[in-house]
Design a protein around this motif. Sequence first.
Motif, PDB file in Angstrom:
ATOM      1  N   VAL A   4     -17.432  17.662 -16.574  1.00 29.85           N
ATOM      2  CA  VAL A   4     -17.188  18.954 -17.202  1.00 29.85           C
ATOM      3  C   VAL A   4     -16.118  19.725 -16.454  1.00 29.85           C
ATOM      4  O   VAL A   4     -15.208  20.286 -17.054  1.00 29.85           O
ATOM      5  N   LEU A   5     -16.214  19.749 -15.126  1.00 33.66           N
ATOM      6  CA  LEU A   5     -15.372  20.626 -14.322  1.00 33.66           C
ATOM      7  C   LEU A   5     -14.637  19.854 -13.242  1.00 33.66           C
ATOM      8  O   LEU A   5     -15.237  19.072 -12.505  1.00 33.66           O
ATOM      9  N   LEU A  42     -17.230   8.259 -12.197  1.00 33.25           N
ATOM     10  CA  LEU A  42     -17.820   9.595 -12.236  1.00 33.25           C
ATOM     11  C   LEU A  42     -18.753   9.747 -13.426  1.00 33.25           C
ATOM     12  O   LEU A  42     -18.975  10.847 -13.921  1.00 33.25           O
ATOM     13  N   SER A  43     -19.332   8.635 -13.856  1.00 33.27           N
ATOM     14  CA  SER A  43     -20.162   8.652 -15.062  1.00 33.27           C
ATOM     15  C   SER A  43     -21.424   9.494 -14.900  1.00 33.27           C
ATOM     16  O   SER A  43     -21.966   9.968 -15.896  1.00 33.27           O
ATOM     17  N   ASP A  44     -21.883   9.698 -13.676  1.00 35.81           N
ATOM     18  CA  ASP A  44     -23.097  10.492 -13.448  1.00 35.81           C
ATOM     19  C   ASP A  44     -22.788  11.829 -12.780  1.00 35.81           C
ATOM     20  O   ASP A  44     -23.640  12.389 -12.093  1.00 35.81           O
ATOM     21  N   ALA A  47     -19.196  17.604 -12.028  1.00 39.94           N
ATOM     22  CA  ALA A  47     -18.061  18.310 -11.434  1.00 39.94           C
ATOM     23  C   ALA A  47     -17.505  17.533 -10.248  1.00 39.94           C
ATOM     24  O   ALA A  47     -18.242  16.876  -9.519  1.00 39.94           O
ATOM     25  N   VAL A  48     -16.194  17.649 -10.060  1.00 43.04           N
ATOM     26  CA  VAL A  48     -15.520  17.078  -8.897  1.00 43.04           C
ATOM     27  C   VAL A  48     -14.698  18.184  -8.258  1.00 43.04           C
ATOM     28  O   VAL A  48     -13.967  18.904  -8.947  1.00 43.04           O
ATOM     29  N   VAL A  49     -14.833  18.320  -6.944  1.00 48.96           N
ATOM     30  CA  VAL A  49     -14.042  19.287  -6.190  1.00 48.96           C
ATOM     31  C   VAL A  49     -13.098  18.503  -5.285  1.00 48.96           C
ATOM     32  O   VAL A  49     -13.539  17.695  -4.469  1.00 48.96           O
ATOM     33  N   VAL A  50     -11.797  18.739  -5.449  1.00 47.24           N
ATOM     34  CA  VAL A  50     -10.783  18.101  -4.612  1.00 47.24           C
ATOM     35  C   VAL A  50     -10.408  19.080  -3.505  1.00 47.24           C
ATOM     36  O   VAL A  50      -9.915  20.171  -3.781  1.00 47.24           O
ATOM     37  N   ALA A  78     -11.760  15.449 -16.769  1.00 47.48           N
ATOM     38  CA  ALA A  78     -12.262  16.816 -16.580  1.00 47.48           C
ATOM     39  C   ALA A  78     -11.881  17.675 -17.780  1.00 47.48           C
ATOM     40  O   ALA A  78     -10.727  17.716 -18.186  1.00 47.48           O
ATOM     41  N   ARG A  79     -12.891  18.359 -18.340  1.00 44.73           N
ATOM     42  CA  ARG A  79     -12.648  19.199 -19.519  1.00 44.73           C
ATOM     43  C   ARG A  79     -12.158  20.587 -19.136  1.00 44.73           C
ATOM     44  O   ARG A  79     -11.470  21.234 -19.917  1.00 44.73           O
ATOM     45  N   GLN A  80     -12.539  21.059 -17.970  1.00 44.98           N
ATOM     46  CA  GLN A  80     -12.078  22.368 -17.465  1.00 44.98           C
ATOM     47  C   GLN A  80     -11.559  22.181 -16.051  1.00 44.98           C
ATOM     48  O   GLN A  80     -12.077  21.360 -15.300  1.00 44.98           O
TER      49      GLN A  80
END
Length: 84
Positions: A4-5, A42-44, A47-50, A78-80
């Motif tokens: 999502v994010l 990232l199937s589960d 959100a991912v924070v870089v 990522a959608r957003q």
Amino acid sequence: MTLVLGAIADDFTGATDLANNLVRGGMRCVQVIGVPDTPADLSDVDAVVVALKSRSCPADDAVRDSLAALAWLREQGARQIFFK
């Protein structure tokens, strides 16, 4: 894909704070240091924070790294996007 994010943080501390808040809010979150060289499973993940070092590097490098992080997050679906 459930991503999502995608978030881009300008330092490790801010990235960790954001990831912590996302998890506390119920999101499944992964934090990466720098822009990964390859796609990730990232199937589960919600959100991912870089985490970048863009706060303390020359402006041209900060822009380049931030745009690379953006491109990678988009490639991951990522959608957003959020920039911290």
